[in-house]
Design a protein around this motif. Structure first.
Motif, PDB file in Angstrom:
ATOM      1  N   ASP A  11    -131.650   0.955 102.806  1.00  0.00           N
ATOM      2  CA  ASP A  11    -132.883   0.505 103.421  1.00  0.00           C
ATOM      3  C   ASP A  11    -133.378   1.632 104.331  1.00  0.00           C
ATOM      4  O   ASP A  11    -132.571   2.442 104.804  1.00  0.00           O
ATOM      5  N   ASP A  13    -136.265   1.205 107.009  1.00  0.00           N
ATOM      6  CA  ASP A  13    -136.622   0.741 108.355  1.00  0.00           C
ATOM      7  C   ASP A  13    -135.480  -0.080 108.941  1.00  0.00           C
ATOM      8  O   ASP A  13    -135.169  -1.163 108.461  1.00  0.00           O
ATOM      9  N   GLY A  14    -134.877   0.452 109.949  1.00  0.00           N
ATOM     10  CA  GLY A  14    -133.663  -0.135 110.533  1.00  0.00           C
ATOM     11  C   GLY A  14    -132.556   0.904 110.491  1.00  0.00           C
ATOM     12  O   GLY A  14    -132.268   1.548 111.493  1.00  0.00           O
ATOM     13  N   ASP A 133    -128.498  -2.331 105.428  1.00  0.00           N
ATOM     14  CA  ASP A 133    -129.782  -2.939 105.765  1.00  0.00           C
ATOM     15  C   ASP A 133    -129.664  -3.580 107.154  1.00  0.00           C
ATOM     16  O   ASP A 133    -128.582  -4.037 107.542  1.00  0.00           O
ATOM     17  N   ASP A 134    -130.777  -3.623 107.869  1.00  0.00           N
ATOM     18  CA  ASP A 134    -130.768  -4.265 109.190  1.00  0.00           C
ATOM     19  C   ASP A 134    -131.053  -5.752 109.107  1.00  0.00           C
ATOM     20  O   ASP A 134    -130.987  -6.447 110.121  1.00  0.00           O
TER      21      ASP A 134
HETATM   22 MG   LIG Z   1    -135.073  -2.847 107.183  1.00  0.00          MG
END
Ligand SMILES: [Mg+2]
Length: 178
Positions: A11, A13-14, A133-134
Motif C-alpha cells: 500500500d 498511503d500509510g 497496509d495501514d
Molecule cells: Mg493506506
C-alpha cells in the motif's frame, strides 16, 4: 527448480506516505512532494485542473533501496494502481512494478473485511505474500489465513509512522522462515 519469491503487496498511503503524522511536522527522513495525479484531479470535477490543490506526499527515499534489498517480488497494492509507477516509484528509486488492478475501489464488504482483502487473495492465487497496509485489521488476517492456501502475512503499519525498521525486520524474518 527455484521457488518463486514471495510477493510483497505494498500500500502507498500509510506505509510509504505517513499521511496521518502531525501536519506541520514532516517526519524525520522524509521529503515533501506535491503532486497532481490524474486520479486526484478527477476527485474535484467541479474545479479546473489548475485550481486543484496538489496532494502532499511524504516519502522516505531510503525506503526504496531497503525494499529492493528484501527477498520479495514487489507489487503495488494501492488505489494509486499504475499511477504509483508514475509518481511514487521515481521518488523511491524503484523500477516500474506490477500492480493489482482492483475490480472496484472501496467496495463495501458483506463481512466487514477491508475492500482489498478478497481481491488480494484471489490475485495471489495461492502464492505466498505479505500485505502491508495501514487499514487492514485482525479480521482480514483471519480471513486470509482461512482462504489462502499458501503462506501469508497481513502486516499493519501505523499511518502516523509509516514503515519502520521493525517492519523491515519482520519482513526479513518472515521470508527467512519459509
Ligand atoms: Mg493506506
Amino acid at each position: 527448480m527455484t521457488t518463486p519469491l514471495p510477493r510483497l503487496l505494498l500500500d502507498v498511503d500509510g506505509p510509504l506516505n505517513p499521511y496521518a503524522a502531525k501536519p506541520h511536522q514532516r517526519p524525520a527522513g522524509y521529503g515533501t512532494h506535491r503532486v497532481k495525479p490524474d486520479s486526484w484531479v478527477a476527485r474535484f470535477p467541479q474545479r479546473p485542473a489548475e485550481y486543484v490543490r496538489p496532494l502532499r506526499l511524504w516519502i522516505n527515499p531510503d525506503h526504496g533501496p531497503e525494499l529492493l534489498s528484501l527477498p520479495y517480488e514487489l507489487v503495488w497494492a494501492t488505489t494509486w494502481m499504475a499511477e504509483a509507477n508514475t509518481w511514487i516509484a521515481p521518488l523511491l528509486g524503484l523500477p516500474e512494478l506490477p500492480y493489482v488492478a482492483w475490480p472496484q475501489l472501496h467496495q463495501e464488504d458483506p463481512d466487514g473485511l477491508h475492500w482489498k482483502t478478497r481481491a488480494l487473495v484471489a490475485w495471489a492465487a495461492g502464492r505466498p505474500f505479505v500485505w502491508v497496509d495501514d487499514e487492514l485489521g485482525p479480521q482480514d488476517a483471519a480471513w486470509i489465513a482461512d482462504h489462502h492456501p499458501g503462506r501469508a502475512l497481513a502486516l499493519h503499519v501505523d499511518p502516523k509512522l509509516g514503515l519502520r525498521g521493525g517492519d523491515f525486520a519482520t519482513l526479513r524474518e518472515w521470508a527467512a522462515a519459509a
